[in-house]
Design a protein around this motif. Sequence first.
Motif: not given
Length: 139
Positions: A17-40
């Motif tokens: 739950w914490a990883a789903w709703v925590g901004e610090e976590d979201i930027v670590q996982w919220n992209f579909a492929v390794d060539e993408w990122c979630c900077p914010n």
Amino acid sequence: MKIVIEMEVKAPLGLVWAAWVGEEDIVQWNFAVDEWCCPNAELDFQVGGKFSYRMEAKDGSVGFDFEGEFTEIAPFKLIRYRLGDDREVEVAFMEIEDGVKVIEEFVAEDENSAEQQKQGWLGILRNFKKHVESKCNEQ
């Protein structure tokens, strides 16, 4: 058309739950492929609160904001939100024997095929699983 995807995460519900709703976590996982990122990632995690997650190619060639508004929150069980284009999304968290099953249901958009959308969202969910399980192993 509704699309449903799911993933089993071998971690305690609180950590998932914490990883789903925590901004610090979201930027670590919220992209579909390794060539993408979630900077914010910014979110006001309450019913009526808004969120905006920036998703972009690491080379800066393309990107978009994934935005919406939370419509229902049942802590540690369910999150519903409406995207900027009025599509509805539901994320359920079910405790299972060795972790949590995360089930996402969303209304498909018209630009990309249903299969492309399913694979994209599954890629993000795989990254989420990897991120959470690696955090679990660190503890």
